[in-house]
Write a protein that holds these residues in place. Sequence first.
Motif, short mmCIF file in Angstrom:
data_model
loop_
_atom_site.label_atom_id
_atom_site.label_comp_id
_atom_site.label_asym_id
_atom_site.label_seq_id
_atom_site.Cartn_x
_atom_site.Cartn_y
_atom_site.Cartn_z
N GLU A 14 16.09 -0.65 6.09
CA GLU A 14 16.23 -0.82 7.54
C GLU A 14 16.41 -2.30 7.89
O GLU A 14 17.13 -2.64 8.83
N ASP A 72 16.57 -0.15 -3.99
CA ASP A 72 16.98 1.22 -3.64
C ASP A 72 17.75 1.76 -4.85
O ASP A 72 18.64 1.06 -5.37
N ASN A 116 0.30 -2.90 6.65
CA ASN A 116 0.06 -2.77 8.08
C ASN A 116 -1.43 -2.67 8.41
O ASN A 116 -2.04 -3.58 8.95
N CYS A 117 -2.05 -1.52 8.03
CA CYS A 117 -3.43 -1.29 8.49
C CYS A 117 -4.36 -0.70 7.42
O CYS A 117 -5.56 -0.54 7.67
N ASN A 118 -3.84 -0.37 6.26
CA ASN A 118 -4.68 0.31 5.26
C ASN A 118 -5.57 -0.71 4.52
O ASN A 118 -5.30 -1.12 3.39
N ALA A 137 13.80 -3.24 -1.05
CA ALA A 137 13.74 -1.78 -0.89
C ALA A 137 13.91 -1.42 0.59
O ALA A 137 14.44 -0.37 0.93
N THR A 184 0.81 -1.22 0.00
CA THR A 184 0.00 0.00 0.00
C THR A 184 0.85 1.27 0.00
O THR A 184 0.30 2.38 0.01
N GLY A 209 7.50 7.80 0.68
CA GLY A 209 6.83 7.75 1.98
C GLY A 209 7.44 8.78 2.93
O GLY A 209 8.54 9.29 2.70
N SER A 247 4.43 3.75 -1.22
CA SER A 247 4.91 4.40 -2.44
C SER A 247 5.64 3.40 -3.35
O SER A 247 5.40 3.36 -4.57
N ILE A 248 6.51 2.56 -2.77
CA ILE A 248 7.19 1.53 -3.58
C ILE A 248 6.16 0.52 -4.08
O ILE A 248 6.23 0.05 -5.22
P1 NDP Z 1 5.50 4.18 2.61
O1 NDP Z 1 5.38 4.86 3.91
O2 NDP Z 1 4.95 4.82 1.40
O3 NDP Z 1 4.84 2.71 2.71
C1 NDP Z 1 5.17 1.88 3.79
C2 NDP Z 1 4.56 0.51 3.61
O4 NDP Z 1 4.93 -0.30 4.74
C3 NDP Z 1 3.03 0.54 3.60
O5 NDP Z 1 2.55 -0.49 2.76
C4 NDP Z 1 2.67 0.23 5.06
O6 NDP Z 1 1.37 -0.33 5.25
C5 NDP Z 1 3.74 -0.81 5.35
N1 NDP Z 1 3.97 -0.97 6.79
C6 NDP Z 1 4.24 -0.01 7.72
N2 NDP Z 1 4.35 -0.55 8.95
C7 NDP Z 1 4.13 -1.88 8.79
C8 NDP Z 1 4.04 -2.98 9.69
N3 NDP Z 1 4.18 -2.81 11.01
N4 NDP Z 1 3.78 -4.21 9.19
C9 NDP Z 1 3.58 -4.38 7.86
N5 NDP Z 1 3.63 -3.38 6.95
C10 NDP Z 1 3.89 -2.15 7.42
O7 NDP Z 1 7.07 3.84 2.42
P2 NDP Z 1 7.91 3.74 1.07
O8 NDP Z 1 7.18 2.91 0.06
O9 NDP Z 1 8.38 5.09 0.67
O10 NDP Z 1 9.21 2.97 1.57
C11 NDP Z 1 9.19 1.58 1.83
C12 NDP Z 1 10.63 1.09 2.03
O11 NDP Z 1 11.35 1.28 0.82
C13 NDP Z 1 11.41 1.90 3.10
O12 NDP Z 1 12.26 1.02 3.78
C14 NDP Z 1 12.21 2.90 2.30
O13 NDP Z 1 13.40 3.27 2.94
C15 NDP Z 1 12.50 2.08 1.03
N6 NDP Z 1 12.71 2.89 -0.15
C16 NDP Z 1 11.73 3.73 -0.61
C17 NDP Z 1 11.94 4.52 -1.74
C18 NDP Z 1 10.85 5.38 -2.29
O14 NDP Z 1 11.07 6.00 -3.36
N7 NDP Z 1 9.69 5.49 -1.69
C19 NDP Z 1 13.24 4.52 -2.43
C20 NDP Z 1 14.17 3.57 -1.89
C21 NDP Z 1 13.93 2.81 -0.79
P3 NDP Z 1 0.09 0.65 5.61
O15 NDP Z 1 -0.12 1.51 4.40
O16 NDP Z 1 -1.01 -0.31 5.85
O17 NDP Z 1 0.50 1.45 6.82
#
Ligand code: NDP
Length: 394
Positions: free
Chosen positions: A127, A151, A37-39, A124, A11, A211, A13-14
């Motif tokens: 962490e 990444d 997570n919760c969406n 991606a 759900t 995100g 950005s990636i």
């Molecule tokens: P977002 O905040 O857009 O999305 C985060 C995702 O993680 C959502 O699907 C969220 O679900 C889920 N999530 C959060 N907490 C939990 C949990 N406790 N259990 C399960 N799922 C969970 O983040 P990004 O897409 O921007 O980034 C994701 C990863 O990719 C990060 O580690 C970031 O560093 C890395 N990254 C991102 C880039 C980018 O361009 N966006 C580029 C390079 C690396 P929900 O929506 O339900 O909360």
Amino acid sequence: MKHVITLLGATGSIGDSTLDVIARHPDRFAVGAVAANCNHAKMLDLCRRFRPQVAALADRDAARALARGIAAEGLPTRVLAGEEGLAEAASLEGVDTVLAAIVGGVGLPATLAAARCGKRILLANKEAMVIGGRLFIDAVAKGGATLLPIDSEHNAIFQCLPPTYARCPEDAGVRRILLTASGGPFHPHPEVDFDTVTPREACAHPNWTMGRKISVDSATMMNKGLEVIEARWLFNVEPSQIEIVVHRQSVVHSLVEYVDGSVLAQMSNPDMRTPIAQALGAPERLASGAAPLDLARLATLTFEAPDRQRFPCIDLAYDALAADPAAPIALNAANEVAVDAFLNGHARFSDIPRTCEGVLERRTLTHVASLDDALAADAEARRLARESLRLDER
Ligand code: NDP
């Protein structure tokens, strides 16, 4: 044969960028499972569009809401809940590829589950790599899994290394890795007061839409620090072989320097669909939907050294790598707590590096021989960070 994919962080950005690429190639890819997570509302929509076998939500109430929606619409998807549900989605039989895009260290268990059952992992979730470190790399090797970086910087390095690269820079003639950094929204503005920056200002990245957590990490440049740690483990290079270069345009995504003086770079517009398509299709190339690069219009590409005084998170990351195996884990955990507090109005932007530094000084756990050790170091750092920010007194 079609690749069947589990998308962890579906759900986000990636997740959006990945599903966009997948939807362009229905003959090559099917979505086997989605997890977040919760969406639940967005998840239900994804289940309608991609009809996965499994949808997992960490939040159990949200999983129940999703199950009701799926039953009401008669969709063929099975709903799973909790951390074990995420791990099951990541190890599902019939799935060959797991795209790990959960934000934060919380993504580690599911990504490790994918590694242990030999999946092709598109990573991606930096962490998870920072916390897992050598343990994660060992789990990948032991499980017979394949690790491909998403990444953009690490994907660029991956593309600039020989296809036969076997985690030995000397054998490949690699001298250095040059990690490019946009510098985030504040690098060119020395007048900005880090005590008064708002979450909206910190999340206004000049080149990328991402995100909120990674956007703040870009603004503090902790993102680059985490990427140094990620590169150290992904490519088995010494920290001294990794240099950060600020490149405002985010077109050169990173470079590899060889012993003969050659420097290879990967260039593309700042659009995550490019590294995602590269990793999904490797070794073939797939259309990603990203706009072609217009170099004449860009005209100028600039490179400069980062300002390590204003952005102390860079040195905190190098220092953590040099300290002990638990230090990068503590740094990441303290950063996650501090960024979350900043985004929720409970801390200042300037508290983020200060909290990380304080936690690195005060922690007691330094030994990491197992996942339990890593999780203990993570928990200690989170507790110290919360104490330091007085979050439990609110
Ligand atoms: P977002 O905040 O857009 O999305 C985060 C995702 O993680 C959502 O699907 C969220 O679900 C889920 N999530 C959060 N907490 C939990 C949990 N406790 N259990 C399960 N799922 C969970 O983040 P990004 O897409 O921007 O980034 C994701 C990863 O990719 C990060 O580690 C970031 O560093 C890395 N990254 C991102 C880039 C980018 O361009 N966006 C580029 C390079 C690396 P929900 O929506 O339900 O909360």
